[in-house]
Enzyme design. Structure first.
Site, PDB file in Angstrom:
ATOM      1  CG  HIS A 149      -1.679  -1.259   1.441  1.00 58.99           C
ATOM      2  ND1 HIS A 149      -2.932  -1.520   0.937  1.00 58.99           N
ATOM      3  CD2 HIS A 149      -1.304  -2.399   2.091  1.00 58.99           C
ATOM      4  CE1 HIS A 149      -3.313  -2.737   1.294  1.00 58.99           C
ATOM      5  NE2 HIS A 149      -2.328  -3.295   1.980  1.00 58.99           N
ATOM      6  CB  SER A 157      15.058  22.445 -14.808  1.00 58.64           C
ATOM      7  OG  SER A 157      14.343  23.660 -14.937  1.00 58.64           O
ATOM      8  CE  LYS A 185      12.717  20.195 -11.353  1.00 56.47           C
ATOM      9  NZ  LYS A 185      11.700  19.444 -10.644  1.00 56.47           N
ATOM     10  CD  GLU A 190       9.648  12.554 -15.450  1.00 55.84           C
ATOM     11  OE1 GLU A 190      10.812  13.010 -15.502  1.00 55.84           O
ATOM     12  OE2 GLU A 190       8.642  13.272 -15.448  1.00 55.84           O
TER      13      GLU A 190
END
Ligand code: ARG
Length: 459
Positions: free
Chosen positions: A157, A278, A284, A291
């Site tokens: 979970h 970025s 970043k 992704e």
């Protein structure tokens, strides 16, 4: 002007928009190598069977090889009015060898031809996906061996459940990939029957030798029913289904990498080679590759769903609907190949943050089950009662804002008077994982043995 490949009964050519909707050359030109391979096998068989004279066979073979050279060299001009790769190759062959080229299509149709070409392409692609999945298994097994003792939180979970080792987590994906590879191989074995010679749908009256063409193209045997031969796209569906399941596995791992590389988790570090910066926020390090692996499962599953819907309810035998099998299949299997390669690269340079992982593994009362097991083993409590006692202790620790190991013995004994000092030994994360020696459990000795076993099997 009517179409020169099939325009005998037509007075004029197709409307512009007809040509546009009908043409597949824009995407089926990638089948050129398979198409020429199929034609070479077909013409050789026509010669052996005495259907074509040897000099025509020789001319056609030489011509097909020149067409292949032109396509490889990039000098071949693909024309939309020729519709597809099959007619493009034949048309150029006619320019090169003259009227003899017209004999190549004896006892054959584009319907069996395209089924054969697609099967050859899907077969090669399944083979290379199998190899790429093995590469990823190798990278994961090496990482598992290196991190057989690196503890981390195991989740259910997405809540801390019990400590596991990083190596154990990697080996979970090795198992999934083993099943994926099994599915690629099953799909390959089932597709490996040759449709060539089924002709348009009914077979042919020429004395062809379908066993010879099947063998020449590396198939196990010819397909048994001519209608099924040209109507079947199961092989593409099955490859896409196997690819979809594999893509789902990869997307789960990719999602974990995205979460784990966030500053809040900080479980692992991806290399510079597999992160991006970025343009506005200098700090970043974005996990773009992970992704994209997560996202590409969408188009892979989409291709499966799309083709299932195209095939559903199609009457036998061939319908032009089936031309829609190609773009999705090409795109999806290529996307999966890219995902496997990218994930292999990410895993090869991945660095787990052992300290953060150990810290996290101990938090969230992750050794509560170890405490309950200790009460069962040492005090003879029934598990349900041990569970209850442990629950009270977790409640007490949580109220104080401390870990289980920070409760005093007196506090422990309030919940169960027979608890002794010895209990503290099982509250450590390292003890917890070391004790999980059941077959398939997370104990470092198990993980090491399994990782070794995989490395040997994959060598
Ligand atoms: N381009 C077609 C396809 O991909 C080839 C088969 C065409 N057959 C036909 N009878 N029009 O499906």
């Amino acid at each position: 002007m009517s179409n020169r490949m099939w325009g005998g009964r037509f007075a004029s050519g197709p409307a512009e928009i007809m040509e546009e909707i009908n043409a597949s050359i824009g995407f089926d030109k990638r089948l050129a190598p398979q198409d020429i391979r199929g034609s070479l096998a077909h013409v050789a068989m026509l010669g052996q069977a005495g259907i074509l004279p040897a000099e025509d066979v020789a001319a056609i073979e030489a011509g097909l090889k020149s067409v292949r050279d032109e396509i490889e060299a990039g000098t071949f001009t693909f024309k939309r009015e020729l519709e597809d790769i099959h007619m493009s190759v034949e048309s150029r062959l006619t320019e090169i060898v003259g009227p003899a080229a017209g004999r190549l299509h004896t006892a054959r149709s584009r319907n069996d031809q395209v089924a054969t070409d697609m099967k050859l392409w899907v077969r090669d692609t399944l083979d290379s996906l199998d190899q790429q999945a093995a590469d990823l298994q190798r990278a994961l097994s090496q990482t598992a061996l290196k991190h057989a003792d690196t503890v981390m939180p195991g989740f259910t979970h997405l809540q801390s459940a019990q400590p596991v080792t990083f190596g154990h987590h990697c080996l979970a994906y090795v198992e999934m990939l083993a099943r994926d590879r099994g599915r690629f191989r099953d799909a390959r074995a089932r597709l490996n029957e040759c449709p060539l010679g089924a002709a348009a749908l009914a077979g042919t009256s020429f004395p062809i030798d379908r066993h010879a063409t099947a063998a020449a193209l590396g198939f196990d045997r010819p397909t048994a029913n001519s209608l099924d031969s040209v109507a079947d796209r199961d092989f593409a569906l099955e490859a896409l289904a196997a690819a979809s399941i594999c893509a789902v596995h990869l997307s789960r791992f990719a999602e974990e990498l995205v979460v784990w590389t966030s500053a809040q988790f900080n479980f692992v570090r991806l290399s510079d080679g597999f992160t991006t910066g970025s343009s506005i926020m200098p700090q970043k390090r974005n996990p773009d590759a992970a992704e994209l692996v997560r996202a590409k499962s969408g188009r892979i599953i989409g291709a499966l769903t799309g083709l299932l819907i195209v095939m559903k309810g199609l009457p036998l035998a061939y319908s032009k609907d089936m031309q829609e099998d190609k773009e999705g299949t090409f795109d999806a299997l290529q996307a999966l190949s890219l995902c496997l390669a990218a994930l292999t690269g990410m895993v090869q340079d991945l660095e787990p943050n052992a300290e953060v992982l150990a810290q996290a593994a101990g938090s969230g009362y992750a050794t509560a089950t170890d405490l309950a097991d200790w009460l069962v083993r040492e005090l003879g409590l029934p598990f349900r009662q041990a569970h209850h006692v442990t629950g009270r202790l977790v409640g007490a620790a949580s109220a104080k804002g401390v870990g289980l190991e920070e409760l005093s013995l007196a506090e422990m004994q309030e919940a169960e008077p027979r608890i002794t000092d010895a209990v503290y030994a099982v509250l450590g994360v390292a003890n917890s994982v070391a004790s999980r020696t059941s077959y398939g459990g997370t104990a470092p000795e198990n993980v090491r043995a399994q990782a070794q076993g995989w490395i040997e099997r994959l060598a």
